[in-house]
Design a protein around this motif. Sequence first.
Motif, PDB file in Angstrom:
ATOM      1  N   GLU A 215       0.810  -1.251   0.176  1.00  0.00           N
ATOM      2  CA  GLU A 215      -0.140  -0.116  -0.024  1.00  0.00           C
ATOM      3  C   GLU A 215       0.795   1.221   0.114  1.00  0.00           C
ATOM      4  OE1 GLU A 215      -4.415   0.856   1.924  1.00  0.00           O
ATOM      5  OE2 GLU A 215      -2.932  -0.090   3.162  1.00  0.00           O
ATOM      6  N   ALA A 216       1.915   1.242   0.783  1.00  0.00           N
ATOM      7  CA  ALA A 216       3.136   2.362   0.856  1.00  0.00           C
ATOM      8  C   ALA A 216       3.492   2.601  -0.615  1.00  0.00           C
ATOM      9  CB  ALA A 216       3.790   2.070   1.773  1.00  0.00           C
ATOM     10  N   ILE A 217       3.948   1.228  -1.448  1.00  0.00           N
ATOM     11  CA  ILE A 217       4.534   1.695  -2.527  1.00  0.00           C
ATOM     12  C   ILE A 217       3.513   2.299  -3.498  1.00  0.00           C
ATOM     13  CG2 ILE A 217       5.370   0.141  -4.510  1.00  0.00           C
ATOM     14  CD1 ILE A 217       6.780  -1.733  -2.266  1.00  0.00           C
ATOM     15  N   ASP A 218       2.354   1.676  -3.353  1.00  0.00           N
ATOM     16  CA  ASP A 218       1.156   2.111  -4.130  1.00  0.00           C
ATOM     17  C   ASP A 218       0.790   3.617  -4.149  1.00  0.00           C
ATOM     18  OD1 ASP A 218      -0.379   0.600  -6.001  1.00  0.00           O
ATOM     19  OD2 ASP A 218      -2.201   1.639  -5.252  1.00  0.00           O
ATOM     20  N   ALA A 219       1.117   4.158  -2.974  1.00  0.00           N
ATOM     21  CA  ALA A 219       1.051   5.667  -2.814  1.00  0.00           C
ATOM     22  C   ALA A 219       2.322   6.154  -3.366  1.00  0.00           C
ATOM     23  CB  ALA A 219       1.158   5.958  -1.267  1.00  0.00           C
ATOM     24  N   MET A 220       3.290   5.819  -3.504  1.00  0.00           N
ATOM     25  CA  MET A 220       4.542   6.414  -3.979  1.00  0.00           C
ATOM     26  C   MET A 220       4.183   6.311  -5.608  1.00  0.00           C
ATOM     27  SD  MET A 220       7.682   4.698  -2.048  1.00  0.00           S
ATOM     28  CE  MET A 220       8.878   5.905  -3.151  1.00  0.00           C
ATOM     29  N   LEU A 221       3.606   5.455  -6.086  1.00  0.00           N
ATOM     30  CA  LEU A 221       3.113   5.242  -7.520  1.00  0.00           C
ATOM     31  C   LEU A 221       2.290   6.180  -7.932  1.00  0.00           C
ATOM     32  CD1 LEU A 221       3.035   1.534  -8.336  1.00  0.00           C
ATOM     33  CD2 LEU A 221       4.457   3.176  -9.593  1.00  0.00           C
ATOM     34  N   GLU A 222       1.453   6.813  -7.213  1.00  0.00           N
ATOM     35  CA  GLU A 222       0.330   7.773  -7.843  1.00  0.00           C
ATOM     36  C   GLU A 222       0.872   9.114  -8.315  1.00  0.00           C
ATOM     37  OE1 GLU A 222      -2.413   8.131  -4.932  1.00  0.00           O
ATOM     38  OE2 GLU A 222      -3.066   6.007  -4.605  1.00  0.00           O
ATOM     39  N   PRO A 223       1.894   9.815  -7.619  1.00  0.00           N
ATOM     40  CA  PRO A 223       2.260  10.817  -8.197  1.00  0.00           C
ATOM     41  C   PRO A 223       3.126  10.779  -9.583  1.00  0.00           C
ATOM     42  CG  PRO A 223       3.420  10.602  -6.132  1.00  0.00           C
ATOM     43  CD  PRO A 223       2.180   9.443  -6.310  1.00  0.00           C
ATOM     44  N   ILE A 224       3.929   9.537  -9.678  1.00  0.00           N
ATOM     45  CA  ILE A 224       4.587   9.259 -10.760  1.00  0.00           C
ATOM     46  C   ILE A 224       3.600   9.119 -12.048  1.00  0.00           C
ATOM     47  CG2 ILE A 224       6.093   7.439 -11.780  1.00  0.00           C
ATOM     48  CD1 ILE A 224       7.208   7.195  -9.134  1.00  0.00           C
ATOM     49  N   LEU A 225       2.491   8.043 -11.626  1.00  0.00           N
ATOM     50  CA  LEU A 225       1.555   7.949 -12.733  1.00  0.00           C
ATOM     51  C   LEU A 225       0.925   9.143 -13.134  1.00  0.00           C
ATOM     52  CD1 LEU A 225       0.011   4.546 -11.619  1.00  0.00           C
ATOM     53  CD2 LEU A 225       1.854   4.852 -13.252  1.00  0.00           C
ATOM     54  N   GLU A 226       0.518  10.189 -12.321  1.00  0.00           N
ATOM     55  CA  GLU A 226      -0.072  11.257 -12.589  1.00  0.00           C
ATOM     56  C   GLU A 226       0.864  12.062 -13.708  1.00  0.00           C
ATOM     57  OE1 GLU A 226      -1.416  13.247  -9.061  1.00  0.00           O
ATOM     58  OE2 GLU A 226      -2.803  11.772  -8.635  1.00  0.00           O
ATOM     59  N   ALA A 227       2.144  12.279 -13.192  1.00  0.00           N
ATOM     60  CA  ALA A 227       3.269  12.987 -13.820  1.00  0.00           C
ATOM     61  C   ALA A 227       3.137  12.522 -15.439  1.00  0.00           C
ATOM     62  CB  ALA A 227       4.365  12.999 -13.253  1.00  0.00           C
ATOM     63  N   LEU A 228       3.134  11.264 -15.525  1.00  0.00           N
ATOM     64  CA  LEU A 228       3.272  10.604 -16.845  1.00  0.00           C
ATOM     65  C   LEU A 228       2.022  10.654 -17.661  1.00  0.00           C
ATOM     66  CD1 LEU A 228       4.820   7.176 -15.869  1.00  0.00           C
ATOM     67  CD2 LEU A 228       5.887   8.935 -17.158  1.00  0.00           C
ATOM     68  N   HIS A 229       0.593  10.827 -16.883  1.00  0.00           N
ATOM     69  CA  HIS A 229      -0.361  11.159 -17.659  1.00  0.00           C
ATOM     70  C   HIS A 229      -0.493  12.526 -18.277  1.00  0.00           C
ATOM     71  CE1 HIS A 229      -2.822   7.639 -15.169  1.00  0.00           C
ATOM     72  NE2 HIS A 229      -1.983   7.247 -16.088  1.00  0.00           N
ATOM     73  N   GLU A 230       0.009  13.210 -17.307  1.00  0.00           N
ATOM     74  CA  GLU A 230       0.135  14.890 -17.707  1.00  0.00           C
ATOM     75  C   GLU A 230       1.016  14.917 -18.969  1.00  0.00           C
ATOM     76  OE1 GLU A 230       1.458  17.120 -14.282  1.00  0.00           O
ATOM     77  OE2 GLU A 230      -0.219  16.743 -13.223  1.00  0.00           O
ATOM     78  N   ARG A 231       2.037  14.134 -19.210  1.00  0.00           N
ATOM     79  CA  ARG A 231       2.841  14.152 -20.270  1.00  0.00           C
ATOM     80  C   ARG A 231       2.189  13.451 -21.737  1.00  0.00           C
ATOM     81  NH1 ARG A 231       8.134  11.608 -19.504  1.00  0.00           N
ATOM     82  NH2 ARG A 231       8.357  12.127 -21.503  1.00  0.00           N
ATOM     83  N   GLY A 232       0.893  12.855 -21.323  1.00  0.00           N
ATOM     84  CA  GLY A 232       0.138  12.291 -22.372  1.00  0.00           C
ATOM     85  C   GLY A 232       0.331  10.601 -22.674  1.00  0.00           C
ATOM     86  N   ILE A 233       0.999  10.234 -21.590  1.00  0.00           N
ATOM     87  CA  ILE A 233       1.458   8.701 -21.627  1.00  0.00           C
ATOM     88  C   ILE A 233       0.504   8.071 -20.698  1.00  0.00           C
ATOM     89  CG2 ILE A 233       3.354   7.096 -21.006  1.00  0.00           C
ATOM     90  CD1 ILE A 233       5.502   9.316 -21.227  1.00  0.00           C
ATOM     91  N   ARG A 234      -0.427   7.264 -21.496  1.00  0.00           N
ATOM     92  CA  ARG A 234      -1.455   6.580 -20.725  1.00  0.00           C
ATOM     93  C   ARG A 234      -1.596   5.324 -21.234  1.00  0.00           C
ATOM     94  NH1 ARG A 234      -5.117   9.959 -18.237  1.00  0.00           N
ATOM     95  NH2 ARG A 234      -4.733  11.930 -18.431  1.00  0.00           N
ATOM     96  N   TYR A 235      -0.543   4.383 -21.442  1.00  0.00           N
ATOM     97  CA  TYR A 235      -0.688   2.893 -21.686  1.00  0.00           C
ATOM     98  C   TYR A 235      -1.581   2.188 -20.973  1.00  0.00           C
ATOM     99  CZ  TYR A 235       3.127   4.373 -24.628  1.00  0.00           C
ATOM    100  OH  TYR A 235       4.167   4.636 -25.700  1.00  0.00           O
TER     101      TYR A 235
END
Length: 292
Positions: A215-235
């Motif tokens: 769960e703690a790792i998942d919380a670290m992943l969330e902002p990374i995925l949001e940053a990638l989404h903002e760059r248009g990367i949505r695989y």
Amino acid sequence: MSREIPAEIRQLAQQVEADGGVVWAIYPDPYGGRWQLLVELPLDRVEPTPYQRDLSPHHVERLKAVIRAIGRFIDPIVAIRTPDGRYWTPNGNHRREAMFRLGARRITAILIPDPAVAYHILGLNTEKAHNLREKALEVLRMYRTLREEHPEDPERSFAFQFEEAHLITLGILYDRRERFAGAGYVPILRKVDGFLDMPLREALGERERRAQVIEAIDAMLEPILEALHERGIRYPFLKQAVLSQVNPIRRKRIVTMSFDEVMTRIREGLSRYNAEAVTAEELAQVAAEAEE
């Protein structure tokens, strides 16, 4: 060669009839030669085992349509009898519900004298393929019940019933967070989250601790995925791709690192992860490898 029906099987047949059912046949199964009964049970006495997955309304409607079209119920459920005269089915809840909604009052079942069959849900259930969330939650429900019944037995002794150890850990996470996405963790957990030698009364605490780590790792992943989404990367498998990039055992067939060692390395990788520097092509390649 005819075989004499054991007294306990005859008694079970009498109990079925006392419960309002009909015994159509008593026979040894063709593989192990163990006694079982072909019966017709009152539908209002049949219920799912208390730890299996929730009903899928779509699948129930599909079964209703098939039964109605054929005009017959041709696929008996498996059942065991509880001490209070109820009948649990580990593999037939959707068929049970479909028959109920069709107005049936009785259902055909293969009655097994061995109550342990109730825990073989995953292997017996052929009604509808489990997705990861359903499977993990079903395993967790089984786990909690077995912990009450067999607190001193080691977790490893129930490996057959649970199938894969990581399903227990993921089940805790799905139970806490309905929208948790666990598929990305499966390739990692399959290698490091094995069955424990601890008794079940202690092992659940360790499982909960491991769930907290993820769960703690998942919380670290969330902002990374949001940053990638903002760059248009949505695989579709973006989360799994990022985890694969920081997974220290990704390409290893033989793993000597422990669960905690691997998770520590993943946390360290995520803490250094630069979502602005990684390319869409790199992630696409990793995502493709993760799906192979």
